[in-house]
Design an enzyme around this catalytic site. Sequence first.
Site: not given
Ligand code: MRU
Length: 372
Positions: A71, A259, A269
């Site tokens: 993730r 994201d 994010n």
């Molecule tokens: O749902 P996730 O755990 O994939 O969400 C991750 C995030 O929101 C992070 O802050 C984002 O992907 C940046 S990772 C460098």
Amino acid sequence: MPARFLPGVRCDTVPSSSSAATSIDEEFSPLRWRGDCLELLDQTRLPAAEVWLRCTAPEEVAAAIRRLAVRGAPAIGIAAAYGLVLSTSGAESENLAEDFAAAARLLGSTRPTAVNLAWALERGRKVFAAAAPDGRDAARTALLEWARSVHADDIAANRAIGRHARALFAANDRVLTHCNAGALATGGYGTAIGVIRAAFEAGCVAQVWVDETRPLLQGSRLTAWELRRLGIPFRVVTDSSAGALISRGLVQKIVVGADRIARNGDTANKIGTYPLAVLAHRHGVPFYVAAPLSTLDADTATGADIPIEERAGAEITEWHGAQLAPEGATGMNFAFDVTPNELIAAIITEAGVLRAPFDATIAGALDTSGRR
Ligand code: MRU
């Protein structure tokens, strides 16, 4: 040992211990290519167990992305790149182009918000198109070389983000972060945690406040695990603590990952990021987004155009089979929110620290780096 608590030190004056030249093997990474398969550190098992998953087919990579075993936007993109390599594993008699196209479609359907996924698949398609006429082995070799370069470039970008960020910090800052934007969420080193790590090594971070990050606890499970490994002091707090901490003067900086960042700087994010930015604005605390250029989406005009993933409500109402809400209660589970650009003090990228007006600075960074 990193220098800590240096009174009066401006953090851009402390010499760097890191170099831009890096390779995959020099940095802890949650992904590793092992000859004929991709291994992923299963993040659903952390911090209790460090279990590596072995993926030999794109379907397994797609499943790992969907259930958040891997993730974080950059790590998802890199996993998908290696997933494309695995699509070439079939027999010579099978249809290479069909296998590849099916894998790209499947991987692309896993998580909609992380733009690094679409970014990697688009580039992978070009690499495949150029190599496939020379056969399966040629396509596989070209895709693997490319996937490894995506992986290594991400680590190099994150280290550069950390170097650029140091000037933003002052001695003994207490920094709050949300979700996990560390090595686990990237090829290695991390974005927001990379920034914190670089600032800590420069003597500029006294402590990190780690939002636990409901519902899947990426903060308390993953960020805390990483900060402990790095030896950076931290305290885990509930997501609802931020207002109290900030109003008591206990937070000097907020740093989060992203994201997807729209052309105008609006940033998607992890859910809960936007209220942090509002609080930061109310109290005059700088709110920084750290992200590689691969997270900037030139094709998306504003935050309103960013697709927001909605996950199963049961992630909120249940935890590992235990009922957290009355039987039959349904949850509403947006995985991400959007922070409007006017609440963001700066976006820290490998190309430098971008400030408002973001439409101009983002366009400039993408043009200069040849990313558009
Ligand atoms: O749902 P996730 O755990 O994939 O969400 C991750 C995030 O929101 C992070 O802050 C984002 O992907 C940046 S990772 C460098």
